[in-house]
Design an enzyme around this catalytic site. Structure first.
Site, mmCIF file in Angstrom:
data_model
loop_
_atom_site.group_PDB
_atom_site.id
_atom_site.type_symbol
_atom_site.label_atom_id
_atom_site.label_comp_id
_atom_site.label_asym_id
_atom_site.label_seq_id
_atom_site.Cartn_x
_atom_site.Cartn_y
_atom_site.Cartn_z
ATOM 1 N N ASN A 1 -20.428 6.248 6.352
ATOM 2 C CA ASN A 1 -19.394 7.260 6.174
ATOM 3 C C ASN A 1 -19.189 7.631 4.701
ATOM 4 O OD1 ASN A 1 -18.834 7.174 8.957
ATOM 5 N ND2 ASN A 1 -17.416 5.468 8.671
ATOM 6 N N LYS B 1 8.108 11.706 -15.217
ATOM 7 C CA LYS B 1 7.261 10.528 -15.404
ATOM 8 C C LYS B 1 6.601 10.104 -14.098
ATOM 9 C CE LYS B 1 10.773 8.760 -17.690
ATOM 10 N NZ LYS B 1 11.340 10.028 -18.229
ATOM 11 N N LYS C 1 -22.895 3.495 11.687
ATOM 12 C CA LYS C 1 -22.229 4.517 10.876
ATOM 13 C C LYS C 1 -22.405 4.282 9.370
ATOM 14 C CE LYS C 1 -19.941 7.431 11.931
ATOM 15 N NZ LYS C 1 -18.492 7.436 12.249
ATOM 16 N N SER D 1 14.686 2.351 -14.659
ATOM 17 C CA SER D 1 13.316 2.860 -14.599
ATOM 18 C C SER D 1 12.448 1.975 -13.715
ATOM 19 C CB SER D 1 12.698 2.898 -15.997
ATOM 20 O OG SER D 1 13.311 3.860 -16.806
ATOM 21 N N SER E 1 -18.434 1.418 9.793
ATOM 22 C CA SER E 1 -17.415 1.415 10.833
ATOM 23 C C SER E 1 -17.200 -0.003 11.329
ATOM 24 C CB SER E 1 -17.857 2.310 11.998
ATOM 25 O OG SER E 1 -17.077 2.069 13.148
ATOM 26 N N ASN F 1 17.107 11.198 -25.288
ATOM 27 C CA ASN F 1 16.614 12.503 -24.842
ATOM 28 C C ASN F 1 15.338 12.899 -25.578
ATOM 29 O OD1 ASN F 1 18.942 12.403 -23.386
ATOM 30 N ND2 ASN F 1 19.894 14.222 -24.293
ATOM 31 N N TYR G 1 19.341 18.607 -21.664
ATOM 32 C CA TYR G 1 18.778 17.502 -20.882
ATOM 33 C C TYR G 1 19.607 17.236 -19.634
ATOM 34 C CZ TYR G 1 16.839 13.033 -19.540
ATOM 35 O OH TYR G 1 16.238 12.029 -18.828
ATOM 36 N N GLU H 1 -13.938 11.657 1.467
ATOM 37 C CA GLU H 1 -12.759 11.822 2.314
ATOM 38 C C GLU H 1 -11.483 11.420 1.572
ATOM 39 O OE1 GLU H 1 -13.251 9.872 6.061
ATOM 40 O OE2 GLU H 1 -15.207 10.777 6.424
ATOM 41 N N THR I 1 -22.347 31.819 2.859
ATOM 42 C CA THR I 1 -21.035 32.459 2.805
ATOM 43 C C THR I 1 -20.446 32.338 4.206
ATOM 44 O OG1 THR I 1 -21.848 34.670 3.382
ATOM 45 C CG2 THR I 1 -21.773 34.108 1.044
ATOM 46 N N HIS I 2 -19.143 32.150 4.286
ATOM 47 C CA HIS I 2 -18.471 31.944 5.583
ATOM 48 C C HIS I 2 -19.074 30.759 6.348
ATOM 49 C CE1 HIS I 2 -16.670 35.921 4.955
ATOM 50 N NE2 HIS I 2 -17.881 36.342 4.661
#
Length: 469
Positions: free
Chosen positions: A288, A328, A286, A26, A280, A113, A320, A293, A158-159
């Site tokens: 940002n 996981k 800048k 694991s 930046s 299991n 199983y 993002e 809209t659009h």
């Protein structure tokens, strides 16, 4: 310390290869399931006492040792070794270190299991509440902003084109409604996941642990799983959890996309707090919206892990299979992603400053009041198909004259169509347009205020669930 524990291998003539163990072991972050495995082990010890495998004194000794191991784990005093294949081998090694042969008795009547299925299910049920609490913090931020801007006018789109005036609160609450459904989806997941796999053993059920309903109740489930094969071989509850997180990611990404626009110099609707923006390395001017993002990018991860689990599940035969270990990785990736994204988004929304004047200026740009003209004509007996044509002609007239609808005179109206009377002029303000939308769920400030109050009640009920054990 005892020798490394291996829960299998007695029938093999040689030890496993290094390559096999490297693949089978694991990853380190899977050991976050230690608390759940300890909880399950305590319940199983009581089941073994009921079955006569453990005496009452032995059960009490094992339970005390398990609780001590948990305390040491939380304090950082113990940790898995590279030889520990998984959380189960690690904890059995710890138990044998402290109790000797008695520690080996706990394995009777159960399998990795049902342990693995149970540990993750417990973890996801807890995570659902924890993530819902983070979403509720974002909801609080959206509601607080909406309360401050129930009368703030802005263009609705809209659009990505100006459509009709709305209140900025209505725009914020549109996102809040989506997040409210995300929390309800967590609740629905939790209700369906309230069946315990413990007692299913490898696949056929246990000949020793005969009262899984008692262990289920102790672990906070409603009941054990109905079918032992289904209990260990199904992971639709994992897929469902990941769908909820993916849908939440999509809704977060949609909000993030609007934050880009709102904070851009082209829109200039909001100013992000300095603590929730970046700069930046080359352009000193800048500012940002990096949180938005990064959130949009992380939404792709949430979609990807859902898809990965669905693909892993689609062709598995019988009970199983080790393919199920992918559950996981996918679950932890989704949980970890959202536990980073949600607090950042909540802070960004809570601290952003809204430019009311800028929003009001843009509320009527692009002839957003045109629908008011068509509605007025329809209410005065003109078939809407004709009203639509008349209004389109009126917009062309305004474009040719380089004026806005709010600047029209009765003479301008008559020049386009005799049915355009001066009675329409009072309707040609954003305030009037918004106030007219008084239907349930509409953008009228009165209706927005009612929506806020209903949402607050919903949020409090959801918070009660999220904070429950």
């Amino acid at each position: 310390m005892t020798e490394p524990v291996r829960l299998w291998g007695a029938r093999f003539r040689s030890p496993p290869s290094e390559a096999l163990m490297n693949l089978s072991r694991s990853p380190a972050n899977y050991f976050r399931l230690v608390p759940e495995d300890l909880m399950s082990s305590v319940a199983h010890a009581r089941e073994l006492m009921r079955a006569g495998i453990l005496t009452e004194a032995e059960a009490e000794e094992i339970i005390a040792a398990l609780k001590a191991i948990g305390k040491d784990w939380r304090a950082g005093r113990i940790a898995p070794s590279p030889a520990d294949e998984d959380v189960h081998t690690f904890l059995e090694r710890m138990l044998k270190d402290r109790l000797g042969p008695l520690g080996g008795k706990l394995r009777a009547g159960r399998s990795r299991n049902d342990q693995a299925a149970n540990d993750l299910k417990l973890h996801l049920r807890s995570a659902a509440r924890r993530l819902a609490s983070h979403v509720l913090a974002l909801q609080d931020a959206l509601i607080t902003q909406a309360e401050q801007h129930r009368d703030t006018l802005c263009p609705g789109f809209t659009h990505l084109q100006p459509a009709q005036p709305v209140t900025f609160a209505q725009q914020l609450l549109a996102h809040a409604q989506g997040f409210s459904r995300d929390i309800d989806r967590f609740r629905d997941f939790d209700r369906r996941a309230a069946r315990s796999p413990l007692g299913a053993a490898a696949l056929a059920g246990s000949a020793i642990a005969l009262h899984p309903e008692l262990s289920a109740r102790e672990l906070g489930y409603d009941a054990p799983c109905e079918n032992s094969i289904d209990a260990v071989g199904s992971r639709d509850h994992v897929a469902e959890f990941l769908f909820v997180t993916a849908m939440l990611g999509v809704n977060l990404s949609r909000l993030a996309e609007e934050v880009f626009l709102w904070s851009s110099k082209q829109f200039r609707w909001v100013d992000l707090d300095d603590g929730y923006a970046t700069g930046s390395s080359i352009m000193p001017q800048k500012k940002n919206p990096d949180i938005a993002e990064l959130t949009r990018g992380r939404a792709a991860r949430l979609i990807a892990v859902l898809n990965g689990v669905l693909v892993a599940l689609k062709g598995l035969p019988f009970a199983y299979n080790r393919d199920l270990a992918e559950d996981k990785w996918a679950s932890f990736e989704a949980i970890d992603t959202l536990e980073l994204v949600l607090p950042a988004m909540a802070g960004m929304i809570a601290t952003m400053k809204v430019d009311r004047e800028r929003l009001a200026e843009q509320a009527t740009e692009g002839f957003t009041l045109a629908t008011e003209v068509a509605d007025w004509l329809s209410q005065n007996g003109v078939p809407f198909s004709e009203a639509h044509e008349i209004t389109g002609a009126l917009v062309r007239y305004c474009e040719e004259k380089a004026i806005d609808l709010s600047e029209l005179t009765p003479a301008d109206l008559a020049a386009v169509d005799a049915r355009l009377g001066p009675g329409v002029l009072p309707r040609l303000t954003p305030e009037a347009a918004v106030a007219a939308r008084t239907g349930y769920g509409g953008t009228s400030p009165v209706r927005v205020g009612e929506q806020i109050e209903r949402l607050k009640r919903t949020v409090e009920a959801q918070r009660h669930w999220a904070e429950s054990a």
